[in-house]
Design a protein around this motif. Sequence first.
Motif, PDB file in Angstrom:
ATOM      1  N   ASP A  24      28.985  67.507  36.895  1.00 48.05           N
ATOM      2  CA  ASP A  24      28.995  68.815  37.988  1.00 48.05           C
ATOM      3  C   ASP A  24      27.848  68.871  38.847  1.00 48.05           C
ATOM      4  N   ARG A 316      28.966  79.565  42.164  1.00 56.93           N
ATOM      5  CA  ARG A 316      28.886  78.690  40.934  1.00 56.93           C
ATOM      6  C   ARG A 316      27.549  78.786  40.038  1.00 56.93           C
ATOM      7  N   GLY A 366      36.080  70.029  39.574  1.00 54.71           N
ATOM      8  CA  GLY A 366      36.002  71.589  39.419  1.00 54.71           C
ATOM      9  C   GLY A 366      37.075  72.250  39.664  1.00 54.71           C
TER      10      GLY A 366
END
Length: 443
Positions: A24, A316, A366
């Motif tokens: 990520d 995020r 994501g």
Amino acid sequence: MRRVYMITPEPFALRGQAAFLRRDPFLAAPGEALGWESDARLVVRHGRIEAFGPAAHTLLPAGVPDTPLGHRVMLPGLIDCHVHYPQLGVMGAMGHGLLPWLERYTFPAERELADPAVAHELARYFVAELARNGTTTAAVYGSVHAHSVDALFEAAQGSGLQLIAGKSLMDRNAPPGLTDDARGGCADTEALIGRWHGRGRFGCAVTVRFLGTSSPAQLEAAADLWRRHPGTWLQSHLAEDQDELALIARLFPGTRDYTDAFDRFGLLGPRALFGHGIHLSDRERARLAGSGSALAHCPTSNLFLGSGLFDAVAARAAGVPVGLGSDVGAGTTLSLLSTMGAAYQVARLRGATLTPAHLLWLATAGAAQALDLGGRTGNLAAGLDADVAVLDPRATPLLALRSARARDASELLGVLMICADDRSVQQVFAGGRVAWQRPDPPG
Ligand code: GUN
Ligand code: ZN
């Protein structure tokens, strides 16, 4: 007219350049997130990726030839976390912010789907356009009519596409002919769940259009329905526009904020997916993250309507899963390549920089995380569904010129996000099926 989808004999193997996600990028050190293989092999069997890695270390099954991709690049199939198929015909309707845009253009267009023939026609276009754009998974809003969702799933049968969809629940503040009622809307949704949820790659979402068009009684019924059907999704809109925020505050007095209004009805949790989330406080982001709810960032829509600039970094950082959405018809394209480009530009307007790895993450791994489908799709890795988009960086003369000057894989991906669109999508596999193949591949 029904599309005939090609079924490639399995197993089969693609060989060439590949981009994927190792980590990520919102959490990893710079440079560690983007995966790139200049000579990869991807083996597909039974609709899944059986093997993926450097060709030198990835076994080719006996008797299976490599399909060479030449200068083309394979990517994970793209994921659209928020799109309204009934709105294909209002794209580009100018002049207004969200609420008047809904009233003047969008509600009248959605009312046309009362005629099942209109729903079938739009659904066929929509499914074909998803595939042509390299989108292999989408979370889709139907109109208020249950048959609009039947039309969508029927159009997608055989395509291999993974679709999550629901009929829009709306029992107030919408024109006549475009509302249901608290019980009827949920009964229709429950019948759709019975017909379609878990059938092949199809899933159902309890689709609360937004808090402005549902009564408290409908919201209670929707939450009850969602709870009684574990594994279904909940989709809605959240904190998109300032006038909308004022409307919601008026309709739900006594709530702390927009997110709290959903919370009080039990409409937050894993598999709850909210479009936009532009105007959120830190408290709301923390509550979304804590409840396992996700956001769909829809940059072309936000720019088109003038809704505001989504803060992907803050979302995020708070731990909220985020995926990209086209939000057509307020969104200006079904191309997630272009949507990645727009997300880059929205971030720049906020003074932040998203790298090509961040943008690819938002449209693949994501997005899969936001849909709670991380174990199924969103990357190139053994065991995942065989969702692959093959892109041609030389699809147009200008792209050929620019991509030849890209110094590395990251720059090449950035060029594709800013300069490319559906013209670059050469071939698309969805669940191992050929969902799209350019008729005349350039050499
Ligand atoms: N909020 C409620 N309905 C809609 C819609 O159809 N599009 C967008 N962008 N926002 C909405
Ligand atoms: Zn929307």
